[in-house]
Every structure is written in structure tokens, then in C-alpha cells.
Scaffold this motif. Sequence first.
Motif, PDB file in Angstrom:
ATOM      1  N   UNK A   1      -6.319 -11.778  13.206  1.00 35.27           N
ATOM      2  CA  UNK A   1      -7.721 -11.528  13.528  1.00 35.27           C
ATOM      3  C   UNK A   1      -8.248 -10.291  12.827  1.00 35.27           C
ATOM      4  N   UNK A   2      -9.533 -10.137  12.883  1.00 33.33           N
ATOM      5  CA  UNK A   2     -10.236  -9.027  12.262  1.00 33.33           C
ATOM      6  C   UNK A   2      -9.768  -7.684  12.832  1.00 33.33           C
ATOM      7  N   UNK A   3      -9.438  -7.658  14.105  1.00 31.74           N
ATOM      8  CA  UNK A   3      -9.094  -6.406  14.786  1.00 31.74           C
ATOM      9  C   UNK A   3      -7.602  -6.108  14.810  1.00 31.74           C
ATOM     10  N   UNK A   4      -6.783  -6.933  14.204  1.00 36.04           N
ATOM     11  CA  UNK A   4      -5.336  -6.777  14.317  1.00 36.04           C
ATOM     12  C   UNK A   4      -4.722  -5.701  13.461  1.00 36.04           C
ATOM     13  N   UNK A   5      -5.479  -5.123  12.544  1.00 32.95           N
ATOM     14  CA  UNK A   5      -4.940  -4.074  11.689  1.00 32.95           C
ATOM     15  C   UNK A   5      -4.591  -4.540  10.287  1.00 32.95           C
ATOM     16  N   UNK A   6      -4.700  -5.836   9.995  1.00 31.11           N
ATOM     17  CA  UNK A   6      -4.394  -6.333   8.654  1.00 31.11           C
ATOM     18  C   UNK A   6      -5.323  -5.689   7.635  1.00 31.11           C
ATOM     19  N   UNK A   7      -4.774  -5.431   6.446  1.00 31.47           N
ATOM     20  CA  UNK A   7      -5.563  -4.753   5.424  1.00 31.47           C
ATOM     21  C   UNK A   7      -5.074  -5.141   4.034  1.00 31.47           C
ATOM     22  N   UNK A   8      -5.912  -4.835   3.043  1.00 35.16           N
ATOM     23  CA  UNK A   8      -5.522  -5.044   1.651  1.00 35.16           C
ATOM     24  C   UNK A   8      -4.397  -4.064   1.316  1.00 35.16           C
ATOM     25  N   UNK A   9      -3.444  -4.532   0.512  1.00 33.19           N
ATOM     26  CA  UNK A   9      -2.374  -3.642   0.071  1.00 33.19           C
ATOM     27  C   UNK A   9      -2.922  -2.721  -1.003  1.00 33.19           C
ATOM     28  N   UNK A  10      -2.571  -1.481  -0.914  1.00 32.02           N
ATOM     29  CA  UNK A  10      -2.993  -0.512  -1.908  1.00 32.02           C
ATOM     30  C   UNK A  10      -1.831   0.434  -2.176  1.00 32.02           C
ATOM     31  N   UNK A  11      -2.113   1.557  -2.761  1.00 38.17           N
ATOM     32  CA  UNK A  11      -1.080   2.520  -3.135  1.00 38.17           C
ATOM     33  C   UNK A  11      -0.362   3.141  -1.934  1.00 38.17           C
ATOM     34  N   UNK A  12      -1.061   3.241  -0.805  1.00 39.37           N
ATOM     35  CA  UNK A  12      -0.436   3.924   0.325  1.00 39.37           C
ATOM     36  C   UNK A  12       0.615   3.023   0.982  1.00 39.37           C
ATOM     37  N   UNK A  13       1.660   3.643   1.431  1.00 41.23           N
ATOM     38  CA  UNK A  13       2.737   2.888   2.073  1.00 41.23           C
ATOM     39  C   UNK A  13       2.379   2.644   3.534  1.00 41.23           C
ATOM     40  N   UNK A  14       3.012   1.641   4.135  1.00 42.29           N
ATOM     41  CA  UNK A  14       2.739   1.351   5.558  1.00 42.29           C
ATOM     42  C   UNK A  14       3.033   2.561   6.435  1.00 42.29           C
ATOM     43  N   UNK A  15       2.231   2.706   7.475  1.00 43.60           N
ATOM     44  CA  UNK A  15       2.360   3.848   8.381  1.00 43.60           C
ATOM     45  C   UNK A  15       3.198   3.503   9.613  1.00 43.60           C
TER      46      UNK A  15
END
Length: 184
Positions: free
Chosen positions: A120-134
Motif C-alpha cells: 500500500x501507499x502507506x507501507x513505507x515502500x520507496x524507489x531504490x536510490x543511493x541510500x541503504x535501507x534503514x
Amino acid sequence: MRRLLAAGAATLLSAFIVFANPGSACACSCAEQTEAEAFEAADAVFAGTLTRRDGGGFPLGSPDDPATLEFEVDDVYKGDIAEVQGLLTSGSEASCGWDPPVGEDYLVFAYLEGGKLNVGFCGGSRALDERSPEFDAEAVAPVAGEAGLAKTELWPFGVAGALLVAATGAGWWFLRRRHLKRIQ
């Protein structure tokens, strides 16, 4: 002739009303969360490329109709995820559905609902970029095979079209018959 045109216009208007139903309005609001909190709440977390989106929304559905997102998975951080993984989402962002562009890489947080993985929109999914997962988790390879993929079914469109053609033909025949009786 006027009645025939009126019948045709009424048929087209009826078809528009049936097939262009916008559904109910609703809005999505998300609570703030960190990526670590999203990781803890998710049943599955993975990184992959969105390769396809099927279903949901217009032209013949409600915005609440589910859509299937198909991913080619590279890394799995949590859960049993296949190399090619399908996820369900709501058909519109207004209903908290997630509608990312196809062909890009994403970090996906998915949850189980009714035995199927959803996103879902609110689940935290995001485009991958240079920053590593938190979050603190090691990536593993996905499970071989495919899972959760939807088959696109086109037969409902054919049935709806056939019914519309039959109704138009029946209306034309009925009006034509009435017109010929009046002439005699």
C-alpha cells in the motif's frame, strides 16, 4: 426516425452510466513511521524491479478494484519471496493503493491480508536510490519460481460488449417494428 435516434442516444447514455461509474470517494492518510518501523510491521521486505501492473480502476472498474504489481526480485530481507513476485494493491492512490512507475527499482514492504501479499501507499515502500535501507537485516536470494501472479481475464469485457450490442439491436428492432406498423 427521431425515436430511433432517441433510442440510440438512450442506449449510449445507459452504457456510459453503467461503465463509467466512478465509485465512492475516499482519501488515504498515512501515519508517520521510520523505515525500521515499516520493516518490523511488514510480513515481507524485498528489493526488485517493477515489471508489470494489471487491473484496478478505470475504464471498467471501481477505483477500489485490486491491481496486481509484478516484480523481478533481486534481494529479500524478510519473508519467503519468489524470483518473480506478485503483490496486490488497491486500484487507486485515494484508497491507499500504490501506483509506482513500471520499469524502476523499489524497496518494497508487503503485508499478508487474506493469505495474499499486499502493498500500500502507506507501507513505507520507496524507489531504490543511493541510500541503504534503514533497518538491520542481511539480504538473501529469492526463492526460485513465481508467486502471487494474477492472470488477466478479458472475458468480462467481451460479455459486456456482447450485451450492449444485443440491447442496441433489440431496441432498434422494436422501434423499427413499431414504425412499420404505424405506416400500414
